[in-house]
Design a protein around this motif. Structure first.
Motif, mmCIF file in Angstrom:
data_model
loop_
_atom_site.group_PDB
_atom_site.id
_atom_site.type_symbol
_atom_site.label_atom_id
_atom_site.label_comp_id
_atom_site.label_asym_id
_atom_site.label_seq_id
_atom_site.Cartn_x
_atom_site.Cartn_y
_atom_site.Cartn_z
ATOM 1 N N TYR B 26 0.813 -1.212 0.000
ATOM 2 C CA TYR B 26 0.000 0.000 0.000
ATOM 3 C C TYR B 26 0.852 1.270 0.000
ATOM 4 N N ILE B 27 2.034 1.187 0.612
ATOM 5 C CA ILE B 27 2.819 2.394 0.859
ATOM 6 C C ILE B 27 4.182 2.250 0.196
ATOM 7 N N GLN B 28 4.510 3.230 -0.594
ATOM 8 C CA GLN B 28 5.763 3.165 -1.347
ATOM 9 C C GLN B 28 6.556 4.441 -1.091
ATOM 10 N N PHE B 29 7.785 4.295 -0.625
ATOM 11 C CA PHE B 29 8.645 5.444 -0.380
ATOM 12 C C PHE B 29 9.200 5.951 -1.712
ATOM 13 N N ILE B 30 9.203 7.265 -1.866
ATOM 14 C CA ILE B 30 9.722 7.857 -3.109
ATOM 15 C C ILE B 30 11.066 8.508 -2.780
ATOM 16 N N PRO B 31 12.179 7.865 -3.092
ATOM 17 C CA PRO B 31 13.487 8.385 -2.656
ATOM 18 C C PRO B 31 13.799 9.766 -3.225
ATOM 19 N N GLU B 32 13.306 10.074 -4.422
ATOM 20 C CA GLU B 32 13.633 11.364 -5.041
ATOM 21 C C GLU B 32 13.071 12.542 -4.244
ATOM 22 N N THR B 33 11.894 12.342 -3.641
ATOM 23 C CA THR B 33 11.243 13.452 -2.931
ATOM 24 C C THR B 33 11.216 13.279 -1.418
ATOM 25 N N GLY B 34 11.392 12.050 -0.945
ATOM 26 C CA GLY B 34 11.259 11.782 0.482
ATOM 27 C C GLY B 34 9.812 11.627 0.912
ATOM 28 N N ASP B 35 8.895 11.549 -0.043
ATOM 29 C CA ASP B 35 7.478 11.390 0.266
ATOM 30 C C ASP B 35 7.079 9.914 0.179
ATOM 31 N N TYR B 36 5.824 9.639 0.540
ATOM 32 C CA TYR B 36 5.284 8.277 0.458
ATOM 33 C C TYR B 36 4.054 8.291 -0.449
ATOM 34 N N LYS B 37 4.018 7.354 -1.360
ATOM 35 C CA LYS B 37 2.821 7.193 -2.190
ATOM 36 C C LYS B 37 1.952 6.119 -1.541
ATOM 37 N N ILE B 38 0.720 6.480 -1.238
ATOM 38 C CA ILE B 38 -0.218 5.541 -0.615
ATOM 39 C C ILE B 38 -1.306 5.234 -1.629
ATOM 40 N N SER B 39 -1.525 3.971 -1.887
ATOM 41 C CA SER B 39 -2.572 3.610 -2.847
ATOM 42 C C SER B 39 -3.256 2.323 -2.405
ATOM 43 N N PHE B 40 -4.558 2.309 -2.563
ATOM 44 C CA PHE B 40 -5.329 1.099 -2.223
ATOM 45 C C PHE B 40 -6.690 1.181 -2.890
ATOM 46 N N TYR B 41 -7.292 0.016 -3.027
ATOM 47 C CA TYR B 41 -8.643 -0.022 -3.583
ATOM 48 C C TYR B 41 -9.657 0.204 -2.465
ATOM 49 N N GLN B 42 -10.601 1.092 -2.723
ATOM 50 C CA GLN B 42 -11.626 1.366 -1.733
ATOM 51 C C GLN B 42 -12.736 0.323 -1.828
ATOM 52 N N GLU B 43 -13.661 0.380 -0.870
ATOM 53 C CA GLU B 43 -14.724 -0.626 -0.833
ATOM 54 C C GLU B 43 -15.592 -0.589 -2.090
ATOM 55 N N ASN B 44 -15.662 0.598 -2.724
ATOM 56 C CA ASN B 44 -16.473 0.671 -3.947
ATOM 57 C C ASN B 44 -15.686 0.250 -5.191
ATOM 58 N N GLY B 45 -14.447 -0.215 -4.995
ATOM 59 C CA GLY B 45 -13.648 -0.694 -6.109
ATOM 60 C C GLY B 45 -12.765 0.357 -6.734
ATOM 61 N N ASP B 46 -12.916 1.628 -6.350
ATOM 62 C CA ASP B 46 -12.099 2.694 -6.916
ATOM 63 C C ASP B 46 -10.702 2.673 -6.303
ATOM 64 N N LEU B 47 -9.702 2.963 -7.141
ATOM 65 C CA LEU B 47 -8.334 3.052 -6.645
ATOM 66 C C LEU B 47 -8.129 4.431 -6.024
ATOM 67 N N PHE B 48 -7.688 4.463 -4.773
ATOM 68 C CA PHE B 48 -7.409 5.734 -4.094
ATOM 69 C C PHE B 48 -5.898 5.909 -4.032
ATOM 70 N N VAL B 49 -5.427 7.044 -4.490
ATOM 71 C CA VAL B 49 -3.992 7.325 -4.487
ATOM 72 C C VAL B 49 -3.773 8.682 -3.834
ATOM 73 N N THR B 50 -2.835 8.760 -2.911
ATOM 74 C CA THR B 50 -2.514 10.035 -2.288
ATOM 75 C C THR B 50 -1.023 10.066 -1.960
ATOM 76 N N ILE B 51 -0.512 11.252 -1.765
ATOM 77 C CA ILE B 51 0.896 11.413 -1.406
ATOM 78 C C ILE B 51 0.972 11.920 0.024
ATOM 79 N N PHE B 52 1.717 11.193 0.845
ATOM 80 C CA PHE B 52 1.953 11.656 2.218
ATOM 81 C C PHE B 52 3.322 12.323 2.257
ATOM 82 N N GLU B 53 3.298 13.622 2.498
ATOM 83 C CA GLU B 53 4.553 14.374 2.569
ATOM 84 C C GLU B 53 4.902 14.577 4.041
ATOM 85 N N PRO B 54 5.925 13.910 4.564
ATOM 86 C CA PRO B 54 6.274 14.120 5.974
ATOM 87 C C PRO B 54 6.744 15.555 6.185
ATOM 88 N N ALA B 55 6.529 16.038 7.401
ATOM 89 C CA ALA B 55 6.990 17.394 7.732
ATOM 90 C C ALA B 55 8.405 17.336 8.318
#
Lengths: 343, 393
Positions: B26-55
């Motif tokens: 579900y969670i993939q570290f992006i070494p170029e930016t230091g952020d995390y890509k979070i992606s998962f399928y929701q209950e309705n079947g849609d793919l949810f993708v977001t970027i978690f940018e640590p502070a």
């Protein structure tokens, strides 16, 4: 002309409060405390209720009883991400069913069903939740059976069945109903179980925040833990005092009165997925040209919010953090866009 | 046949989206930016993708200076923040622990707002330059820049505390409610305070211990010396060992009732910290060693506790439940009052006799009705008083 009705058969029982034998007319059940609290040591016509060291005295008519032990209240079944149901959040109840006619009637089918009492727990729906969402019943008697919301099992040699009820995800009041057919006659008894997250308190109406989001299905949607209530009030007060030119914050869904699954659309299903234990709070954000709220989009003076861009309000986000809330953006770029604060 | 294929594909999709994934999926570290890509399928079947940018993409440095305001007998804490050149974010939030109340909070400008944490003894400054708090690209301190002007006053002595920094993230974290539990757990451990901060050590205020035991406080000073060495606040091992030796020496003298020697050693420490300040000691080490030593000296001089102080202490201990019998509290107070009357009449020998009776009663009731800390405090101070008055002939 005076009419006389035939007297119904009488049910004798021992009244432990008065210490005497009494009787009730047919169809009536003895009062709770006497039906399960007769005199110990009576050897004739007494039964030990499974799981409880109490005795009862029963007369000859066929009787069916279902009893939920005090305090008749358990937690809703919670998701792991809400902390699940460890020992201090018990979500299971052992319910006792007894079918008797002088002595217990063994090897007889009894149907146990769960029905939600509406309105209760913050749900004011017109329809019952689907049977499969009323909690898992596991009945153990002469046979063992399981079922969601309903189960049929056979009585054991003493005429008893023990039913374990795993609470549904909803909070509310539920009737546990036992039914059996004996000699062509349908017998029925009911007891009531409360399923709720305890100690939730309702956010009061005050002038430094606005409560929004009430619906016909959920007329009261602002129930929180005491700590979260204090924190969200502090956030609202800080915003109100620090930024007097902005609108006071508008607080949308927190949790329902008894907690548990908050089916925001009134169909007994998520969303919400969270908002179950009084620790998630939705706060309205402004959509320029459409509604007021926490300013988060630029340009602020646009007339069509669809032409604006979310940048977020770090003043509000910082206030949330100092009161132990983590603000997130939910439903972005839609009319449901809002801050979701996770405490 | 076609329907079988569709059912099989649906089964595979269901399997991989519901049971076959763990946090790494579900969670993939992006070494170029230091952020995390979070992606998962929701209950309705849609793919949810977001970027978690640590502070936490900042490398901050804090420099603290403490001074003493003699007008109000308060310590003044100043902080200067530096955002290193290697930081990938602007430095937007600075928080510091404080274990005593703070007053007269200072901020560099009106765009830095100070607030107290409700759930922890932490003071927090956050910067926002945008209109009405709207996120602004120039919020906070840019990399390779410094900002001074943070501070407050407090009665608390300098101690070593943790401070917290947050970088400015580019956008509010966008999320949804029905995430897999692995993602929720990741956010609990990475997204919440204090995990989503960079932490450093600095100085903050703390109340001196009560009751105050000078020997134990010398151990605290030894600890401060060692920690300062580890934090680079003392330049070299030799200097660190010098101060440790001084404090051990003072402690030995104290235990041998050579109070003057103790004081002399501590005055020597004060002279040396003045000399070493700047070269061998940073402002942090200087403040820790200097102000805590000054406080210890003040307590050594004030260790001549008066009888009235002791009576007040007993009353307070009874109110706090540390003396559990009112009769015993009254009896102890009566003996101190009697000793006071003897002293007023110029009869120290009789006063000492009464104080010895006080100690006997204290000993008899210890562990029955008198808490250990109260026993220790009264015994130490009454014994010291007897010593000052001289033993009866």
């Amino acid at each position: 002309m005076k009419r006389f009705h035939p007297s119904p058969p009488e049910t004798p029982f021992y009244d432990s409060r008065k210490g005497v034998d009494r009787s009730l007319s047919g169809g009536q059940s003895p009062p709770d405390d006497t039906s399960w609290g007769g005199t110990p040591g009576r050897s004739k016509d007494t039964y030990e209720v499974p799981g409880e060291h109490v005795m009862m005295y029963i007369g000859q008519p066929t009787q069916l009883y279902i009893r939920i032990p005090e305090p008749k209240e358990i937690w809703p079944t919670l998701r792991d991400r809400d902390g699940g149901n460890p020992d201090n959040r018990n979500n299971k109840e052992s319910i006792h069913v007894l079918l008797i006619e002088g002595t217990g009637i063994p090897d007889h089918d009894v149907e146990i069903t769960v029905q939600m009492i509406l309105p209760s727990g913050g749900h004011d729906h017109t329809n019952q939740p689907p049977t499969e969402m009323r909690g898992l019943l596991t009945a153990t008697g002469g046979t063992t059976a399981t079922g969601n919301g309903e189960v049929t099992a056979r009585t054991n040699a003493q005429g008893g069945i023990t039913v374990t009820h795993a609470a549904p995800e909803f909070g509310g009041r539920f009737e546990l109903i036992a039914r059996a057919q004996v000699q062509g006659k349908i017998l029925e008894d009911r007891d009531t179980l409360t399923v709720r997250v305890p100690d939730l308190v309702e956010l009061p109406e005050v002038n430094y925040y606005e409560l929004i989001g009430r619906t016909n299905d959920h007329p009261s949607n602002h129930w929180a833990t005491q700590l979260v209530m204090e924190n969200i009030q502090s956030i609202a007060m800080a915003w109100f005092l620090l930024y007097p030119n902005e609108s006071p914050i508008s607080i949308n869904d927190i949790s329902l009165e008894y907690g548990g699954l908050f089916d925001v659309t009134g169909n007994w299903r998520p969303p919400h997925s969270s908002h179950r234990i009084g620790t998630d709070v939705d706060v309205r954000t402004a959509l320029p040209g459409l509604r007021s709220g926490i300013p988060t989009r630029t340009p602020r003076d646009a007339t069509d919010w669809a032409a604006t861009t979310w940048v977020g309000n770090i003043n509000f986000e910082d206030i949330c953090r100092v009161f132990n809330g983590e603000p997130e953006l939910h439903s972005p770029d839609s009319a449901n866009e809002h801050y979701h604060i996770d405490f | 046949m076609k329907s079988y294929k569709i059912i099989f594909l649906m089964f595979l999709l269901s399997f991989f989206t519901q049971v076959g994934f763990n946090a790494d999926n579900y969670i993939q570290f992006i070494p170029e930016t230091g952020d995390y890509k979070i992606s998962f399928y929701q209950e309705n079947g849609d793919l949810f993708v977001t970027i978690f940018e640590p502070a936490t993409k900042v490398d901050p440095f804090v420099h603290s200076v403490v001074s003493f305001n003699t007008n109000v007998n308060s310590y003044v804490y100043h902080y200067e923040l530096t955002n290193s050149v290697s930081s990938k974010q602007r430095l937007r939030v600075f928080s510091v622990e404080h274990y005593t109340p703070v007053t007269d909070i200072m901020s560099p400008s009106s765009s830095w707002r100070a607030r107290y944490f409700r759930f922890a003894p932490i003071l927090d400054w956050a910067n926002s330059r945008g209109e009405s708090g709207l996120r602004h690209p120039k919020d906070g301190i840019a990399p390779d820049s410094s900002q001074s002007g943070f501070g407050f006053e407090s009665k608390g002595l300098p101690t070593i505390v943790t401070c917290y920094f947050r970088g400015g993230i580019s956008k509010t974290f966008t999320f949804t409610e029905n995430a897999p539990i692995e993602v929720e757990e990741f956010l609990q451990t990475h997204g919440k305070f204090p995990a989503n901060t960079v932490q450093r050590k600095t100085l903050g205020p703390k109340a001196p211990p009560f009751p105050f035991f000078p020997a134990a406080f010398l151990d605290t000073l030894v600890s401060y010396t060692r920690q300062s060495g580890g934090l680079g606040w003392i330049a070299d091992q030799q200097t660190s060992e010098k101060y440790e030796t001084r404090f051990h020496s003072a402690q030995t003298a104290l235990q041998e009732d050579r109070l003057d020697d103790t004081r002399q050693t501590l005055y020597q420490v004060l002279q040396e910290v003045q000399t070493d300040s700047g070269a061998a000691l940073t402002s942090e080490a200087y403040a820790l060693l200097c102000y805590n030593t000054v406080y210890l000296l003040s307590q050594l001089q004030e260790s001549e506790v008066s009888l009235d102080d002791l009576i007040a202490y007993i009353r307070q201990a009874f109110e706090e439940g540390k003396i559990t019998n009112k009769g015993i509290a009254n009896s102890l107070i009566a003996k101190l009052e009697t000793a006071g009357k003897h002293l007023e009449k110029g009869k120290p020998k009789q006063a000492v006799n009464v104080l010895n009776a006080f100690l006997n009663e204290l000993e008899a009731q210890h562990e029955k009705h008198i808490a250990g800390e109260v026993y220790d405090y009264l015994k130490e101070n009454v014994t010291a008083l007897i010593t000052r008055l001289g033993s009866p002939e």
